[in-house]
Design a protein around this motif. Structure first.
Motif, mmCIF file in Angstrom:
data_model
loop_
_atom_site.group_PDB
_atom_site.id
_atom_site.type_symbol
_atom_site.label_atom_id
_atom_site.label_comp_id
_atom_site.label_asym_id
_atom_site.label_seq_id
_atom_site.Cartn_x
_atom_site.Cartn_y
_atom_site.Cartn_z
ATOM 1 N N GLY A 52 14.875 -6.632 7.051
ATOM 2 C CA GLY A 52 15.842 -5.626 7.489
ATOM 3 C C GLY A 52 15.979 -5.693 8.996
ATOM 4 N N SER A 53 16.838 -4.834 9.537
ATOM 5 C CA SER A 53 17.049 -4.864 10.987
ATOM 6 C C SER A 53 15.809 -4.381 11.746
ATOM 7 C CB SER A 53 18.267 -4.009 11.347
ATOM 8 O OG SER A 53 18.060 -2.679 10.896
ATOM 9 N N GLU A 54 14.874 -3.741 11.009
ATOM 10 C CA GLU A 54 13.677 -3.229 11.696
ATOM 11 C C GLU A 54 12.398 -3.789 11.097
ATOM 12 O OE1 GLU A 54 13.971 1.022 11.723
ATOM 13 O OE2 GLU A 54 15.829 1.014 12.877
ATOM 14 N N GLY A 55 12.464 -5.028 10.673
ATOM 15 C CA GLY A 55 11.221 -5.655 10.234
ATOM 16 C C GLY A 55 11.298 -6.262 8.851
ATOM 17 N N VAL A 56 10.136 -6.783 8.415
ATOM 18 C CA VAL A 56 10.035 -7.522 7.154
ATOM 19 C C VAL A 56 9.026 -6.812 6.254
ATOM 20 C CG1 VAL A 56 9.238 -9.705 6.137
ATOM 21 C CG2 VAL A 56 10.643 -9.736 8.218
ATOM 22 N N VAL A 57 9.343 -6.796 4.968
ATOM 23 C CA VAL A 57 8.400 -6.285 3.975
ATOM 24 C C VAL A 57 8.087 -7.403 2.990
ATOM 25 C CG1 VAL A 57 8.168 -4.759 1.977
ATOM 26 C CG2 VAL A 57 9.012 -3.851 4.125
ATOM 27 N N VAL A 58 6.826 -7.559 2.675
ATOM 28 C CA VAL A 58 6.409 -8.504 1.635
ATOM 29 C C VAL A 58 6.166 -7.702 0.361
ATOM 30 C CG1 VAL A 58 4.636 -10.164 0.918
ATOM 31 C CG2 VAL A 58 5.405 -10.085 3.311
ATOM 32 N N VAL A 59 6.739 -8.172 -0.744
ATOM 33 C CA VAL A 59 6.550 -7.499 -2.027
ATOM 34 C C VAL A 59 5.657 -8.368 -2.902
ATOM 35 C CG1 VAL A 59 7.658 -6.526 -4.066
ATOM 36 C CG2 VAL A 59 8.832 -6.441 -1.848
ATOM 37 N N ASP A 60 4.426 -7.913 -3.105
ATOM 38 C CA ASP A 60 3.419 -8.612 -3.907
ATOM 39 C C ASP A 60 2.993 -9.933 -3.244
ATOM 40 O OD1 ASP A 60 3.154 -6.667 -5.902
ATOM 41 O OD2 ASP A 60 4.895 -7.440 -6.976
ATOM 42 N N THR A 61 1.849 -10.446 -3.715
ATOM 43 C CA THR A 61 1.392 -11.753 -3.231
ATOM 44 C C THR A 61 1.188 -12.636 -4.466
ATOM 45 O OG1 THR A 61 -1.030 -11.361 -3.201
ATOM 46 C CG2 THR A 61 0.244 -10.571 -1.302
ATOM 47 N N VAL A 62 0.252 -13.560 -4.402
ATOM 48 C CA VAL A 62 0.049 -14.506 -5.511
ATOM 49 C C VAL A 62 -1.447 -14.594 -5.836
ATOM 50 C CG1 VAL A 62 2.075 -15.875 -4.877
ATOM 51 C CG2 VAL A 62 -0.180 -16.486 -3.946
ATOM 52 N N LYS A 63 -1.748 -15.284 -6.899
ATOM 53 C CA LYS A 63 -3.146 -15.555 -7.264
ATOM 54 C C LYS A 63 -3.819 -16.311 -6.116
ATOM 55 C CE LYS A 63 -5.335 -17.355 -11.481
ATOM 56 N NZ LYS A 63 -5.011 -18.089 -12.730
ATOM 57 N N ASP A 94 -3.623 -11.666 -10.197
ATOM 58 C CA ASP A 94 -2.575 -12.685 -10.107
ATOM 59 C C ASP A 94 -1.502 -12.297 -9.087
ATOM 60 O OD1 ASP A 94 -2.108 -10.671 -12.052
ATOM 61 O OD2 ASP A 94 -0.472 -11.819 -12.949
ATOM 62 N N HIS A 95 -1.502 -11.038 -8.650
ATOM 63 C CA HIS A 95 -0.522 -10.601 -7.650
ATOM 64 C C HIS A 95 -1.167 -10.137 -6.346
ATOM 65 C CE1 HIS A 95 2.157 -10.970 -10.973
ATOM 66 N NE2 HIS A 95 1.517 -10.054 -11.648
ATOM 67 N N SER A 96 -2.446 -9.877 -6.392
ATOM 68 C CA SER A 96 -3.109 -9.381 -5.174
ATOM 69 C C SER A 96 -4.098 -10.401 -4.604
ATOM 70 C CB SER A 96 -3.847 -8.064 -5.475
ATOM 71 O OG SER A 96 -4.845 -8.266 -6.458
ATOM 72 N N GLY A 97 -4.155 -11.586 -5.197
ATOM 73 C CA GLY A 97 -5.164 -12.566 -4.776
ATOM 74 C C GLY A 97 -5.074 -12.967 -3.309
ATOM 75 N N ALA A 98 -3.849 -13.066 -2.786
ATOM 76 C CA ALA A 98 -3.684 -13.503 -1.392
ATOM 77 C C ALA A 98 -3.634 -12.315 -0.432
ATOM 78 C CB ALA A 98 -2.408 -14.333 -1.252
ATOM 79 N N LEU A 99 -3.821 -11.111 -0.954
ATOM 80 C CA LEU A 99 -3.680 -9.909 -0.120
ATOM 81 C C LEU A 99 -4.686 -9.859 1.036
ATOM 82 C CD1 LEU A 99 -2.376 -7.115 0.403
ATOM 83 C CD2 LEU A 99 -4.119 -6.165 -1.135
ATOM 84 N N PRO A 100 -5.988 -10.070 0.803
ATOM 85 C CA PRO A 100 -6.917 -9.948 1.936
ATOM 86 C C PRO A 100 -6.546 -10.879 3.098
ATOM 87 C CG PRO A 100 -8.126 -9.966 -0.135
ATOM 88 C CD PRO A 100 -6.699 -10.305 -0.466
ATOM 89 N N GLU A 101 -6.162 -12.110 2.779
ATOM 90 C CA GLU A 101 -5.795 -13.045 3.848
ATOM 91 C C GLU A 101 -4.491 -12.617 4.516
ATOM 92 O OE1 GLU A 101 -7.469 -15.282 5.307
ATOM 93 O OE2 GLU A 101 -5.839 -16.044 6.567
ATOM 94 N N LEU A 102 -3.557 -12.083 3.730
ATOM 95 C CA LEU A 102 -2.307 -11.597 4.334
ATOM 96 C C LEU A 102 -2.594 -10.430 5.282
ATOM 97 C CD1 LEU A 102 0.780 -11.649 4.569
ATOM 98 C CD2 LEU A 102 0.895 -10.202 2.516
ATOM 99 N N LEU A 103 -3.520 -9.573 4.888
ATOM 100 C CA LEU A 103 -3.875 -8.447 5.763
ATOM 101 C C LEU A 103 -4.526 -8.940 7.054
ATOM 102 C CD1 LEU A 103 -5.260 -6.028 3.026
ATOM 103 C CD2 LEU A 103 -3.234 -5.645 4.447
ATOM 104 N N ARG A 104 -5.292 -10.016 6.946
ATOM 105 C CA ARG A 104 -5.902 -10.585 8.163
ATOM 106 C C ARG A 104 -4.831 -11.145 9.090
ATOM 107 N NH1 ARG A 104 -10.649 -11.413 5.498
ATOM 108 N NH2 ARG A 104 -9.789 -13.049 4.182
#
Ligand code: FEO
Length: 429
Positions: A52-63, A94-104
């Protein structure tokens, strides 16, 4: 695996709508999902990014095994510093597997998730010790990205208690999580380009959504009014061609199939039996006769020897109760009785009425064993069922009739009505 010429190369994101990208991963080699689902040609883990004009949102991650390809795709469309929020529609690994690294990589991003997902979020991140901020959202809550708005729609139990959908209002894109998904890996991505995935869509519904039919109906009531240009599920093809058809298909699949066969308000009781020498069959007929005489209860009798358990799954799902008659052979109920019960793992049974009965030669454990299993499946077993040594006598058949009548009365409520006691009855003559 040979990829089709039109496959999406690793490291490329796919634009679905202006500023909306698929950044997921294909898993063509998977042959079993969650240990129980067959995946004939693998699956995909679909993740998305919205700018969007004020940033990016990621919806879900992957295994987690597919994190590298997810990050490679994501990096083609944004810097991590631009990510304002991470929306988690569902926290299964299967959808939150990459979340910790994305948060880092995007420590400034706020995690948005359903209220029920909060404890799961802590569970999936605790081993990594990563820091983050999060905010629970509910149906109707929104997140503004300037010229883009994400609206959240709570859809619990589709497929876990935590699940929600997210709707991109300006572009009518529904990020639906597991809903409308399927395990069908085809690198051509879009439903109008992939192979025929109808079997996978229906298989997925039957195994993932069917046990939560009432929640499916509640979710459809929220999703059907939405304008839909595109459905972006968490597995399988992106539904850009006729997305409404998939919503309609869910509505059809969620309808009770047998409702029209019974009168409004009528209760339904199914009696199944197996009989080696006709003794349990005679008991079944007596149970049937007793139940059948109760007004307001539709009773059906089935010899399991004459059919496949799978044919009865729909009946049982929609019935108010069912009873199983089995002889005891070698200290156990017979296999078709257990087969019937094991075929019900996808059926919501909690609160239905259950019962068991049967003839035996010398020990007679089957009735108790079946009743225990029925209770384990969350059925209400209001009465211990009759068991008869070998050939039932008329008195014993009377017991069976009384048993059937009591079950039917339990269903119709007669047995639960407060009994009016006349004081005159209490006075001894
Ligand atoms: Fe695709 Fe319920 O996880």
């Amino acid at each position: 695996m040979i990829s089709p010429a039109s496959a999406i190369p690793d490291g490329e994101a796919v634009e679905l709508a202006p500023g909306v990208h698929w950044v997921g991963a294909f898993d063509p080699s998977l042959r079993r999902f969650d240990l129980i689902l067959s995946t004939a040609n693998g699956t995909s883990y679909n993740a998305y990014a919205v700018r969007g004009s004020e940033g990016v949102v990621v919806v879900d991650t992957v295994k987690s095994e597919f994190a590298d390809v997810f990050f490679a795709r994501l990096e083609t469309i944004c810097d991590y510093s631009e990510i304002r929020a991470i929306v988690l529609n569902h926290l299964e690994p299967d959808h939150s597997g990459a979340l910790p690294e994305l948060l880092r990589r995007a420590p400034q991003a706020e995690v948005l998730l359903s209220t029920r997902a909060q404890s799961m979020l802590k569970a999936v991140t605790k081993a990594d010790g990563v820091e983050y901020s999060y905010r629970p959202v509910a149906t109707g809550d929104t997140l503004s990205l300037g010229d883009r708005t994400l609206r959240f729609i709570s859809t619990p139990f589709l497929h876990w208690p935590d699940t929600q959908c997210t709707y991109l209002e300006e572009l009518s894109v529904l990020f639906s999580g597991d809903v409308f998904g399927c395990h069908f890996c085809d690198q051509r991505l879009f439903n109008d380009r992939v192979g025929d995935f109808r079997y996978a869509f229906e298989y997925y519904y039957r195994h993932i959504m069917r046990p939560f039919r009432s929640h499916v109906i509640e979710a459809l009531d929220l999703l059907e009014p939405l304008e839909l240009a595109l459905i972006a599920p968490a597995h399988g093809p992106v539904l850009r061609d006729g997305p409404r058809d998939y919503v309609d298909r869910y509505r059809t699949l969620a309808q009770p199939t047998l409702q029209a066969e019974t009168c409004a308000g009528e209760k339904t009781l199914l009696i199944f039996y197996l009989s080696a020498y006709g003794n349990t069959e005679r008991m079944a007929q007596a149970v049937y006769a007793g139940a059948e005489g109760v007004e307001g209860c539709r009773v059906s009798l089935f010899d399991l020897e004459g059919s496949e358990p799978s044919l009865f799954v729909d009946l049982i799902e929609e019935a108010d109760g069912f009873v199983i008659g089995s002889p005891t052979i070698n200290g156990d109920a017979v296999k078709p009785a257990w087969d019937l019960l094991s075929s019900l793992t996808l059926v919501k049974l909690r609160g239905k009425l259950g019962g068991a009965f049967g003839s035996y030669g010398w020990s007679g454990e089957a009735v108790q064993m079946l009743e225990d299993r029925l209770r384990g499946l969350k059925l209400v077993v209001p009465r211990h069922g009759p068991k008869v040594k070998l050939i039932p006598t008329e008195e014993e058949l009377d017991e069976c009739r009384a048993f059937g009548r009591a079950l039917a009365e339990h269903l119709t409520g007669v047995a639960n009505q407060a009994r009016v006691v006349d004081f005159a009855d209490l006075i001894r003559p």
